[in-house]
Design a protein around this motif. Sequence first.
Motif, PDB file in Angstrom:
ATOM      1  N   ALA A 276      23.913  12.614  -3.734  1.00  0.00           N
ATOM      2  CA  ALA A 276      23.535  11.512  -2.850  1.00  0.00           C
ATOM      3  C   ALA A 276      22.089  11.154  -3.164  1.00  0.00           C
ATOM      4  O   ALA A 276      21.234  12.046  -3.232  1.00  0.00           O
ATOM      5  N   TYR A 277      21.828   9.883  -3.364  1.00  0.00           N
ATOM      6  CA  TYR A 277      20.482   9.414  -3.716  1.00  0.00           C
ATOM      7  C   TYR A 277      19.852   8.731  -2.510  1.00  0.00           C
ATOM      8  O   TYR A 277      20.497   7.904  -1.842  1.00  0.00           O
ATOM      9  N   TYR A 278      18.589   9.076  -2.267  1.00  0.00           N
ATOM     10  CA  TYR A 278      17.858   8.565  -1.116  1.00  0.00           C
ATOM     11  C   TYR A 278      16.572   7.882  -1.576  1.00  0.00           C
ATOM     12  O   TYR A 278      15.884   8.378  -2.471  1.00  0.00           O
ATOM     13  N   CYS A 279      16.243   6.758  -0.947  1.00  0.00           N
ATOM     14  CA  CYS A 279      14.923   6.187  -1.171  1.00  0.00           C
ATOM     15  C   CYS A 279      14.029   6.544   0.010  1.00  0.00           C
ATOM     16  O   CYS A 279      14.511   6.794   1.123  1.00  0.00           O
TER      17      CYS A 279
ATOM     18  N   PRO B 123      25.499  18.743  -3.007  1.00  0.00           N
ATOM     19  CA  PRO B 123      25.967  19.670  -1.965  1.00  0.00           C
ATOM     20  C   PRO B 123      25.457  21.083  -2.195  1.00  0.00           C
ATOM     21  O   PRO B 123      25.528  21.617  -3.311  1.00  0.00           O
ATOM     22  N   GLY B 124      24.902  21.667  -1.137  1.00  0.00           N
ATOM     23  CA  GLY B 124      24.421  23.035  -1.218  1.00  0.00           C
ATOM     24  C   GLY B 124      23.076  23.205  -1.900  1.00  0.00           C
ATOM     25  O   GLY B 124      22.613  24.341  -2.087  1.00  0.00           O
ATOM     26  N   LYS B 125      22.442  22.102  -2.269  1.00  0.00           N
ATOM     27  CA  LYS B 125      21.151  22.176  -2.966  1.00  0.00           C
ATOM     28  C   LYS B 125      20.073  21.453  -2.166  1.00  0.00           C
ATOM     29  O   LYS B 125      20.357  20.631  -1.304  1.00  0.00           O
ATOM     30  N   ASP B 126      18.823  21.780  -2.485  1.00  0.00           N
ATOM     31  CA  ASP B 126      17.698  21.116  -1.847  1.00  0.00           C
ATOM     32  C   ASP B 126      17.557  19.684  -2.338  1.00  0.00           C
ATOM     33  O   ASP B 126      18.016  19.347  -3.437  1.00  0.00           O
ATOM     34  N   ARG B 127      16.887  18.872  -1.535  1.00  0.00           N
ATOM     35  CA  ARG B 127      16.587  17.508  -1.959  1.00  0.00           C
ATOM     36  C   ARG B 127      15.586  17.561  -3.112  1.00  0.00           C
ATOM     37  O   ARG B 127      14.572  18.258  -3.043  1.00  0.00           O
TER      38      ARG B 127
ATOM     39  N   TRP C 219      12.735   7.301   5.430  1.00  0.00           N
ATOM     40  CA  TRP C 219      13.888   7.567   4.559  1.00  0.00           C
ATOM     41  C   TRP C 219      15.002   6.569   4.845  1.00  0.00           C
ATOM     42  O   TRP C 219      15.259   6.211   5.998  1.00  0.00           O
ATOM     43  N   GLY C 220      15.679   6.180   3.778  1.00  0.00           N
ATOM     44  CA  GLY C 220      16.893   5.412   3.922  1.00  0.00           C
ATOM     45  C   GLY C 220      18.091   6.334   3.975  1.00  0.00           C
ATOM     46  O   GLY C 220      17.976   7.551   3.780  1.00  0.00           O
ATOM     47  N   GLN C 221      19.247   5.757   4.229  1.00  0.00           N
ATOM     48  CA  GLN C 221      20.471   6.551   4.184  1.00  0.00           C
ATOM     49  C   GLN C 221      20.814   6.790   2.712  1.00  0.00           C
ATOM     50  O   GLN C 221      20.338   6.097   1.840  1.00  0.00           O
ATOM     51  N   GLY C 222      21.576   7.755   2.415  1.00  0.00           N
ATOM     52  CA  GLY C 222      21.918   8.059   1.036  1.00  0.00           C
ATOM     53  C   GLY C 222      22.993   7.138   0.481  1.00  0.00           C
ATOM     54  O   GLY C 222      23.777   6.546   1.220  1.00  0.00           O
ATOM     55  N   THR C 223      22.996   7.016  -0.829  1.00  0.00           N
ATOM     56  CA  THR C 223      24.079   6.329  -1.529  1.00  0.00           C
ATOM     57  C   THR C 223      24.615   7.290  -2.582  1.00  0.00           C
ATOM     58  O   THR C 223      23.848   7.878  -3.342  1.00  0.00           O
TER      59      THR C 223
ATOM     60  N   SER D 156       0.812  -1.218   0.000  1.00  0.00           N
ATOM     61  CA  SER D 156       0.000   0.000   0.000  1.00  0.00           C
ATOM     62  C   SER D 156       0.847   1.272   0.000  1.00  0.00           C
ATOM     63  O   SER D 156       0.333   2.365   0.213  1.00  0.00           O
ATOM     64  N   TYR D 157       2.129   1.134  -0.249  1.00  0.00           N
ATOM     65  CA  TYR D 157       3.043   2.275  -0.178  1.00  0.00           C
ATOM     66  C   TYR D 157       3.386   2.819  -1.566  1.00  0.00           C
ATOM     67  O   TYR D 157       3.376   2.086  -2.560  1.00  0.00           O
ATOM     68  N   ASP D 158       3.732   4.098  -1.572  1.00  0.00           N
ATOM     69  CA  ASP D 158       4.462   4.688  -2.688  1.00  0.00           C
ATOM     70  C   ASP D 158       5.928   4.759  -2.275  1.00  0.00           C
ATOM     71  O   ASP D 158       6.243   5.108  -1.130  1.00  0.00           O
ATOM     72  N   MET D 159       6.802   4.437  -3.203  1.00  0.00           N
ATOM     73  CA  MET D 159       8.237   4.474  -2.934  1.00  0.00           C
ATOM     74  C   MET D 159       8.869   5.525  -3.834  1.00  0.00           C
ATOM     75  O   MET D 159       8.620   5.530  -5.044  1.00  0.00           O
ATOM     76  N   GLY D 160       9.668   6.377  -3.253  1.00  0.00           N
ATOM     77  CA  GLY D 160      10.266   7.458  -4.011  1.00  0.00           C
ATOM     78  C   GLY D 160      11.780   7.428  -3.975  1.00  0.00           C
ATOM     79  O   GLY D 160      12.390   6.862  -3.063  1.00  0.00           O
ATOM     80  N   TRP D 161      12.368   8.016  -5.001  1.00  0.00           N
ATOM     81  CA  TRP D 161      13.800   8.277  -5.040  1.00  0.00           C
ATOM     82  C   TRP D 161      14.006   9.784  -5.126  1.00  0.00           C
ATOM     83  O   TRP D 161      13.364  10.457  -5.937  1.00  0.00           O
ATOM     84  N   PHE D 162      14.901  10.270  -4.301  1.00  0.00           N
ATOM     85  CA  PHE D 162      15.278  11.683  -4.300  1.00  0.00           C
ATOM     86  C   PHE D 162      16.795  11.766  -4.390  1.00  0.00           C
ATOM     87  O   PHE D 162      17.499  10.787  -4.140  1.00  0.00           O
TER      88      PHE D 162
END
Length: 125
Positions: free
Chosen positions: A92-95, A40-44, A115-119, A30-36
């Motif tokens: 850095a990519y976050y799920c 550096p210095g920018k918004d997610r 949120w997961g940790q970034g890769t 029932s979830y939506d999963m996102g990638w962001f």
Amino acid sequence: VQLQASGGGLVQAGGSLRLSCAASGGTFSSYDMGWFRQAPGKDRQFVAAIRWSSGATRYADSVKGRFTVSRDSAKNTVYLQMNSLKSEDTAAYYCAADGSRSFVMATMARGYDYWGQGTQVTVSS
């Protein structure tokens, strides 16, 4: 809910990487999963999202035609296949996971609860 992102690395421009996000501790049908991503210095920044139940997807204009988001229900894992990488994809990519069952998949970071940790993805030109 726990999310574990992996698969980042250093790649030359034009190359490919596949990121993985292993999810646990919830019923993700029932979830939506996102990638962001965040440089550096920018918004997610929103990259892509997938609705687990239907497989419907949504992409940022900057990655359409190059990135593909998918999920494997048997493995509780979401993937982000990234092709034709550009230097501006470096970040850095976050799920993230959204369990709110909203009508439309969120593209804002505040729409996601977990949120997961970034890769790190680094694209050299």
